[in-house]
Design an enzyme around this catalytic site. Sequence first.
Site, PDB file in Angstrom:
ATOM      1  N   PRO A  89      26.671 -42.610  63.297  1.00  0.00           N
ATOM      2  CA  PRO A  89      26.760 -43.635  62.242  1.00  0.00           C
ATOM      3  C   PRO A  89      25.526 -43.630  61.344  1.00  0.00           C
ATOM      4  O   PRO A  89      25.551 -44.168  60.242  1.00  0.00           O
ATOM      5  CB  PRO A  89      26.843 -44.937  63.034  1.00  0.00           C
ATOM      6  CG  PRO A  89      27.190 -44.567  64.421  1.00  0.00           C
ATOM      7  CD  PRO A  89      26.642 -43.185  64.637  1.00  0.00           C
ATOM      8  N   GLU A 116      25.140 -44.884  73.914  1.00  0.00           N
ATOM      9  CA  GLU A 116      24.423 -45.523  72.788  1.00  0.00           C
ATOM     10  C   GLU A 116      23.984 -44.501  71.755  1.00  0.00           C
ATOM     11  O   GLU A 116      23.539 -44.841  70.671  1.00  0.00           O
ATOM     12  CB  GLU A 116      23.201 -46.294  73.314  1.00  0.00           C
ATOM     13  CG  GLU A 116      23.547 -47.421  74.267  1.00  0.00           C
ATOM     14  CD  GLU A 116      24.718 -48.263  73.726  1.00  0.00           C
ATOM     15  OE1 GLU A 116      25.762 -48.331  74.420  1.00  0.00           O
ATOM     16  OE2 GLU A 116      24.592 -48.755  72.583  1.00  0.00           O
ATOM     17  N   ARG A 154      40.963 -27.324  55.742  1.00  0.00           N
ATOM     18  CA  ARG A 154      41.871 -27.343  54.572  1.00  0.00           C
ATOM     19  C   ARG A 154      41.270 -26.608  53.387  1.00  0.00           C
ATOM     20  O   ARG A 154      41.984 -26.190  52.476  1.00  0.00           O
ATOM     21  CB  ARG A 154      42.183 -28.793  54.155  1.00  0.00           C
ATOM     22  CG  ARG A 154      42.986 -29.593  55.139  1.00  0.00           C
ATOM     23  CD  ARG A 154      43.213 -31.007  54.613  1.00  0.00           C
ATOM     24  NE  ARG A 154      44.280 -31.056  53.589  1.00  0.00           N
ATOM     25  CZ  ARG A 154      44.074 -31.135  52.281  1.00  0.00           C
ATOM     26  NH1 ARG A 154      42.843 -31.161  51.810  1.00  0.00           N
ATOM     27  NH2 ARG A 154      45.093 -31.193  51.434  1.00  0.00           N
ATOM     28  N   ASP A 169      44.211 -31.880  45.577  1.00  0.00           N
ATOM     29  CA  ASP A 169      44.436 -33.174  46.215  1.00  0.00           C
ATOM     30  C   ASP A 169      43.424 -34.231  45.796  1.00  0.00           C
ATOM     31  O   ASP A 169      42.507 -33.984  45.039  1.00  0.00           O
ATOM     32  CB  ASP A 169      44.523 -33.031  47.739  1.00  0.00           C
ATOM     33  CG  ASP A 169      43.238 -32.481  48.332  1.00  0.00           C
ATOM     34  OD1 ASP A 169      43.270 -32.038  49.474  1.00  0.00           O
ATOM     35  OD2 ASP A 169      42.211 -32.476  47.620  1.00  0.00           O
TER      36      ASP A 169
HETATM   37  C1  4FV Z   1      30.249 -42.004  64.555  1.00  0.00           C
HETATM   38  C2  4FV Z   1      30.615 -42.396  63.270  1.00  0.00           C
HETATM   39  C3  4FV Z   1      30.064 -42.898  65.707  1.00  0.00           C
HETATM   40  C4  4FV Z   1      27.983 -43.864  67.994  1.00  0.00           C
HETATM   41  C5  4FV Z   1      27.566 -44.018  69.409  1.00  0.00           C
HETATM   42  C6  4FV Z   1      29.214 -42.304  69.249  1.00  0.00           C
HETATM   43  C7  4FV Z   1      29.287 -43.163  68.032  1.00  0.00           C
HETATM   44  C8  4FV Z   1      28.316 -43.009  70.205  1.00  0.00           C
HETATM   45  N1  4FV Z   1      30.087 -40.680  64.559  1.00  0.00           N
HETATM   46  N2  4FV Z   1      30.695 -41.250  62.501  1.00  0.00           N
HETATM   47  N3  4FV Z   1      30.883 -43.626  62.784  1.00  0.00           N
HETATM   48  N4  4FV Z   1      29.522 -42.349  66.827  1.00  0.00           N
HETATM   49  O1  4FV Z   1      30.371 -44.082  65.639  1.00  0.00           O
HETATM   50  O2  4FV Z   1      30.365 -40.249  63.309  1.00  0.00           O
HETATM   51  O3  4FV Z   1      27.400 -42.109  70.705  1.00  0.00           O
END
Ligand code: 4FV
Length: 251
Positions: A89, A116, A154, A169
């Site tokens: 994230p 985490e 794609r 697209d």
């Molecule tokens: C995530 C996202 C995501 C965070 C903690 C996996 C999680 C756990 N990955 N885009 N949004 N990953 O939430 O790519 O480790």
Amino acid sequence: MIRFDVLTLFPGMFNSPLSESVLGKARDKKQIEIALHNIRDFAPGRHRVVDDTPYGGGGGMVMKPEPLVRAIEFVKKPSPSARVILMSPQGVLLSAGHVRRLAQYPHLVLVCGRYEGVDERVRLEVVDEEISIGDYVLTGGELAAMVIIDAVSRQIRGVLGHENAAHEDSFSDGLLEYPHYTKPRNFRGLRIPEVLISGNHREIKRWRRKESIRRTWLRRPDLLERAALSDEDCKTLDELKREGESCRGVV
Ligand code: 4FV
């Protein structure tokens, strides 16, 4: 051809999504290669520990650096230029532009975190970039890795049935796609736009461009700001505004 090496604690999650339909055929035709690696196989000792409690306290577990770095260095051995991407994230938000950029790399290593997250030193040591598929938290990076594999594949020549599908697209020109219609002409009294059966391809092209601009204006004005609009497009947008389409109208 593009190769994806995926590092995950749950390789089984990838079996069906990447074996069906377009991606399954692309793998059979060797247009894409996908190799799955279980991070636990790179954890030392009998217990093969891959996570531990966070320094500084706090709930949850953190993925240990050693198994991950060993796994990444293992898959990079045959191609040191492979691009290592950590799904998280905290990464840049995935977009069509990033998808097109990633499709230029012959070899991508996708690292799927769990718990985490991963120890920060993994980022410092062996990660080239971090990518997020959205501002929400998943249970793991696996689904995000599948999204990247699907979207990037794609872009690979020959993967999609008709040649320039990926270039036609949504987002290829920064706008949302125009509405699609197919048979029957009349569905429960809902008829298709006449222009689409006029045979006048210049008019069809104009109608589709106008509908793309209308939709983008109504649903994603943020995209319109960034889109490369021609003078013709600006005239069309002014026309739409004159037509007094309230931006609450959903078309
Ligand atoms: C995530 C996202 C995501 C965070 C903690 C996996 C999680 C756990 N990955 N885009 N949004 N990953 O939430 O790519 O480790």
